[in-house]
Motif scaffolding. Structure first.
Motif, short mmCIF file in Angstrom:
data_model
loop_
_atom_site.label_atom_id
_atom_site.label_comp_id
_atom_site.label_asym_id
_atom_site.label_seq_id
_atom_site.Cartn_x
_atom_site.Cartn_y
_atom_site.Cartn_z
N PRO A 194 0.79 -1.24 0.00
CA PRO A 194 0.00 0.00 0.00
C PRO A 194 0.82 1.28 0.00
O PRO A 194 0.26 2.37 -0.15
CB PRO A 194 -0.80 -0.11 1.30
N ARG A 262 -7.24 -4.06 -3.90
CA ARG A 262 -8.56 -3.41 -3.76
C ARG A 262 -9.53 -3.94 -4.81
O ARG A 262 -10.70 -4.24 -4.51
CB ARG A 262 -8.39 -1.90 -3.91
N GLU A 268 -7.78 -2.95 1.13
CA GLU A 268 -6.41 -2.50 0.95
C GLU A 268 -5.44 -3.59 1.41
O GLU A 268 -5.75 -4.38 2.30
CB GLU A 268 -6.17 -1.22 1.77
N THR A 271 -0.16 -3.14 5.60
CA THR A 271 0.98 -2.24 5.66
C THR A 271 2.19 -2.94 6.25
O THR A 271 2.07 -3.99 6.90
CB THR A 271 0.67 -1.01 6.54
#
Length: 284
Positions: A194, A262, A268, A271
């Motif tokens: 991301p 997505r 998403e 991270t």
């Protein structure tokens, strides 16, 4: 039945686990059955070697879909060709191949060339296919664990280069989606995380998760290659990937944040902070 090759790798193990959790019938293909002893009671295992086509017939019996992941290296095209031919003969309906982002751009480095040849082998036998083309894995940070624990330092090259690193769990989730839902045949998915981060930014995130400051020290690619080899990684693969990072042609694609997670998963991607928090025990 879904056959997963490379079942003991970071991504392969996740594919097996996610398929089993979804109630799918899974067969894990491995050269070393001891390494899949803990893979789960509902998962069938089969021993074989992608370099030995005669071991693939039993592995593919009754299989409808295949997740194709090899260990990489110069033998990659042969492994993919052997699996593709055996899968076609067994009546497999769909192959999802783990490739690399360099194949998307036709890069001429060794790793991209190996994977492009593997993709071509799958196309040539006429099987429906999906290609997953990720960039750098977040889990490569595992190679930092020893010096983080002993010195509070990460030794790694190209510290200023931004890369949209991807969690292997998200790659696996895309593989599972392609293997279990319609509409993915004939598609190649370029995969990123991301956000584009430098090594220094990742080191800072890891330090925050540990609750102590860490340092990054720039080293040559050759030193990182040798450290990776000592950790059991293929040195030629590591050297090729790290050398790519030093080229302007590669930096732009590797830094791109892409929408595939997505679009395909409806969420998403994870991270690096999430990956670090979930794996922090490796660094303590």
């Amino acid at each position: 039945m879904i056959l997963v090759t490379g079942a003991t790798s970071n991504v392969g193990r996740e594919v097996v686990g996610q398929l089993a959790a979804a109630g799918r019938e899974v067969r894990a293909f491995t050269r070393d059955p001891d390494r899949v002893a803990d893979i789960g009671p509902s998962v069938k295992t089969v021993t074989g070697d992608l370099a030995q086509p005669e071991t693939l017939r039993a592995a593919l019996a009754g299989v409808e879909r295949v997740f194709a992941l090899s260990g990489g290296g110069p033998e990659q095209p042969l492994h993919d060709a052997n699996l593709a031919q055996a899968a076609a003969e067994a009546g497999v309906r769909h192959v999802v191949k783990m490739s690399v982002i360099g194949a998307e751009y036709g890069f001429g480095d060794l790793m991209s060339t190996w994977h492009l040849a593997g993709e071509r082998a799958i196309r040539q036998v006429g099987l429906p296919w999906t290609f997953l083309r990720p960039g750098e894995f977040m889990s490569n940070a595992r190679l930092w664990a020893a010096t983080v624990k002993s010195q509070g330092v990460v030794y790694w090259p190209h510290g200023h280069v931004k890369v949209a690193v991807i969690d292997p769990r998200d790659i696996a989730a895309l593989a599972v989606a392609a293997l279990t839902s319609p509409g993915h045949e004939g598609k190649a998915y370029r995969i990123s995380g991301p956000e584009a981060l430098t090594v220094g930014e990742r080191v800072g995130t890891l330090g925050a998760a540990l609750g102590r400051a860490l340092r990054h020290v720039e080293i040559p690619v050759s030193a990182a290659r040798d450290a990776a080899a000592r950790a059991g990684r293929q040195p030629l693969v590591v050297e090729t990937a790290l050398t790519n990072m030093g080229s302007d042609d590669y930096r732009v694609p590797y830094a791109q944040v892409l929408p595939v997670s997505r679009d395909v998963l409806g969420r998403e991607p994870r991270t690096f902070a999430e990956w670090a928090a979930d794996h922090i025990g490796l660094f303590r």
